[in-house]
Design a protein around this motif. Structure first.
Motif, PDB file in Angstrom:
ATOM      1  N   PRO A  45       0.770  -1.162   0.057  1.00 56.26           N
ATOM      2  CA  PRO A  45       0.043   0.025   0.045  1.00 56.26           C
ATOM      3  C   PRO A  45       0.903   1.314   0.206  1.00 56.26           C
ATOM      4  N   VAL A  46       0.686   2.061  -0.726  1.00 61.35           N
ATOM      5  CA  VAL A  46       1.462   3.344  -1.084  1.00 61.35           C
ATOM      6  C   VAL A  46       0.204   4.490  -1.389  1.00 61.35           C
ATOM      7  N   VAL A  47       0.389   5.516  -0.584  1.00 61.72           N
ATOM      8  CA  VAL A  47      -0.888   6.439  -0.677  1.00 61.72           C
ATOM      9  C   VAL A  47      -0.038   7.868  -0.589  1.00 61.72           C
ATOM     10  N   TRP A  48      -0.476   9.017  -1.503  1.00 57.22           N
ATOM     11  CA  TRP A  48       0.125  10.104  -1.534  1.00 57.22           C
ATOM     12  C   TRP A  48      -0.806  11.213  -1.889  1.00 57.22           C
ATOM     13  N   ARG A  49      -0.556  12.256  -1.444  1.00 57.78           N
ATOM     14  CA  ARG A  49      -1.511  13.652  -1.670  1.00 57.78           C
ATOM     15  C   ARG A  49      -0.759  14.837  -1.880  1.00 57.78           C
ATOM     16  N   THR A  50      -1.197  15.788  -2.408  1.00 61.32           N
ATOM     17  CA  THR A  50      -0.384  16.896  -2.736  1.00 61.32           C
ATOM     18  C   THR A  50      -1.276  18.169  -2.025  1.00 61.32           C
ATOM     19  N   ARG A  51      -0.660  19.187  -1.599  1.00 59.18           N
ATOM     20  CA  ARG A  51      -0.951  20.203  -1.270  1.00 59.18           C
ATOM     21  C   ARG A  51      -0.119  21.377  -1.522  1.00 59.18           C
ATOM     22  N   GLY A  52      -0.467  22.527  -2.334  1.00 61.25           N
ATOM     23  CA  GLY A  52       0.383  23.537  -2.508  1.00 61.25           C
ATOM     24  C   GLY A  52       1.558  22.949  -3.214  1.00 61.25           C
ATOM     25  N   HIS A  53       2.709  23.451  -2.918  1.00 55.04           N
ATOM     26  CA  HIS A  53       3.990  23.022  -3.767  1.00 55.04           C
ATOM     27  C   HIS A  53       4.641  21.777  -3.036  1.00 55.04           C
ATOM     28  N   TYR A  54       3.885  20.919  -2.302  1.00 56.73           N
ATOM     29  CA  TYR A  54       4.332  19.713  -1.421  1.00 56.73           C
ATOM     30  C   TYR A  54       3.514  18.569  -2.008  1.00 56.73           C
ATOM     31  N   LEU A  55       4.232  17.401  -1.920  1.00 54.88           N
ATOM     32  CA  LEU A  55       3.737  16.126  -2.190  1.00 54.88           C
ATOM     33  C   LEU A  55       4.051  15.318  -0.869  1.00 54.88           C
ATOM     34  N   MET A  56       3.015  14.542  -0.442  1.00 55.19           N
ATOM     35  CA  MET A  56       3.012  13.892   0.829  1.00 55.19           C
ATOM     36  C   MET A  56       2.709  12.665   0.522  1.00 55.19           C
ATOM     37  N   TYR A  57       3.340  11.605   1.064  1.00 48.02           N
ATOM     38  CA  TYR A  57       3.202  10.055   0.968  1.00 48.02           C
ATOM     39  C   TYR A  57       3.376   9.158   2.161  1.00 48.02           C
TER      40      TYR A  57
END
Length: 242
Positions: free
Chosen positions: A191-203
């Motif tokens: 399981p790999v999950v990621w999100r973006t917000r602004g100029h950041y990528l979180m995972y």
């Protein structure tokens, strides 16, 4: 014929019961006393009004001094790019030990974003100008999982979204993805999950206690990714950036 004596004027004796002059003096004193009381009352009202006005101004100043909570859209604008959000990330900011719901076992920060990913995703991060990778190895209090979580610092929101689209393609094809804290690539089906917000990528990458595969339909995965990505990294960390 009787004649009155010249120069003789008879004066009548004043009556002891006639006091008109004293009554008039009392009548003249009453308006003065009333005016004095009115003046004192008016002065008291003026002082009271000034006190109320000062109290209102003081409360207004206190409210103005209280930081206003920014709306999500305002925060997104203030972290839309490194141009408006130039301050670099720190390990203590993203993964403060003892202050989040997850156990922090290890953290790391590097300007070489390629160490956080595998395969063709390395070239993608280089092409889009990733400047930082902040990572941590975490434990979950309500499940026996081992989690590697991270945040990548891209130049702007457009770049972060473009990288996220590439991640989807590379993970599905097996040509790249996010590495574990040890640097090892994740196995197929991890399981790999990621999100973006602004100029950041979180995972986050989720494995069992011994690196075992966690089923994708595990019900607690949704809670884990929500608590970690949506609540901690997005709402707590990024919302404080402005």
């Amino acid at each position: 014929m009787r004649h009155a004596t010249p120069g003789l004027i008879r004066l009548s004796t004043p009556s002891r019961h006639r006091r008109p002059a004293r009554s008039q003096r009392h009548a003249w004193r009453e308006p003065y006393r009333t005016a004095h009381l009115l003046t004192r009352g008016l002065a008291a009202l003026i002082v009271l009004g000034i006190c109320v006005m000062l109290g209102v101004l003081f409360v207004a100043d206190e409210r103005d001094a209280t930081p206003r909570r920014l709306a999500a859209a305002e925060i997104d604008q203030l972290i839309a790019s490194r141009a408006v959000d130039p301050e670099p990330l720190t390990e203590a900011e993203v993964f403060p030990g003892g202050s989040i719901a997850f156990g922090v076992r290890e953290t790391g920060l590097t300007a070489d974003c390629t160490v956080a990913v595998t395969g063709a995703l390395r070239f993608t991060l280089q092409r889009y100008g990733c400047s930082q990778a902040v990572r941590a190895a975490l434990t979950v209090p309500y499940a026996d999982y081992r989690v590697t979580a991270g945040m990548l610092n891209l130049p702007d929101a457009t770049g972060a979204t473009a990288v996220a689209d590439q991640v989807r393609h590379l993970v599905e094809s097996g040509d790249g993805g996010f590495a574990q804290m040890s640097g090892e690539a994740t196995g197929a089906g991890t399981p790999v999950v990621w999100r973006t917000r602004g100029h950041y990528l979180m995972y986050c990458v989720i494995t069992g206690p011994d690196g075992a595969l966690v089923p994708a339909d595990e019900p607690r995965l949704d809670q884990l990714t929500h608590d970690l990505l949506d609540v901690h990294l997005s709402e707590t960390v990024l919302s404080r950036r402005p």
